[in-house]
Design a protein around this motif. Structure first.
Motif: not given
Length: 227
Positions: A146, A121, A140, A142
């Motif tokens: 996930n 990520f 972030s 994602d």
């Protein structure tokens, strides 16, 4: 909405890479690095090695303008689903006023031999420091596994006890906006010194997560060598 946020991070990444490359081409570049042994690799309060030791190391190329690129790696243990973390950072750091400094950039967390989806990520990061006090934010769109939108807000304070001994205080809030029940605090205190060119550290690390053996309080010892 998530696609727009991903495109935004991609745009920041491309722009930062272009600016960094232009800046570093025109200036002298300083190379530095380190290698470290720690009794446990705790990332934001949570062990990444099943509470076992880790070997870590990194190298940084920095230009006079403040732009830098870094590669950093560590051994990890995710229950047999990964043994290596390899991160790449591109950022800028420098003074912005008297007694004030800043550090901003983008970072990719990579796990080359981890098989499950969402292990890699991107994260945008930034911090502002006034003398020995630092306030920072990471984001972030994602996060790992996930997990969706993630924010990390933290504060740190470094206090020099002697010319060769310092103590650092840290507290951070981990916010998963798609699952507020998974949000938590991490905090710690680290005592650091140097003997014959070797860095030594002793840290107390903890979180407010309940019933999690990899998140509870621990003491971590570190030995490092910079070059």
């Amino acid at each position: 909405m998530k696609l727009a946020k991903k495109l935004s991070i991609a745009t920041y990444s491309s722009l930062f890479v272009a600016l960094g490359a232009i800046s570093m081409q025109a200036q002298a570049v300083e190379v530095s690095g380190d290698i470290t042994f720690v009794s446990d690799y705790a990332f934001r309060g949570i062990s990444q090695t099943e509470e076992a030791p880790a070997i870590q190391g990194g190298i940084t190329l920095a230009a006079d303008s403040g732009f830098y690129v870094s590669v950093w790696g560590s051994s990890v243990d995710f229950g047999g689903e990964g043994t290596l973390e390899l991160d790449v950072l591109l950022g800028w750091s420098g003074d912005i006023a008297e007694d004030w400094s800043a550090d901003v950039g983008i970072m990719r967390y990579g796990y080359p031999n981890t098989e499950f989806e969402g292990s890699n990520f991107w994260e945008l990061y930034g911090s502002v420091s006034y003398k020995d006090l630092t306030l920072g934010l990471a984001y972030s769109d994602d996060y790992y596994g996930n997990a969706g939108n993630y924010y990390y807000i933290y504060a740190g304070y470094s206090l020099a006890l002697t010319d060769n001994l310092s103590i650092d205080f840290h507290i951070g809030h981990n916010e998963l906006s798609d699952d507020s029940s998974a949000s938590y605090l991490d905090y710690g205190v680290t005592l650091s010194t140097e003997v014959l060119g070797i860095g030594l550290s002793l840290a107390y690390i903890d979180t407010d997560i309940k019933d999690c053996s990899l998140c509870d309080s621990r003491v971590v010892f570190g030995v490092s060598k910079s070059f």
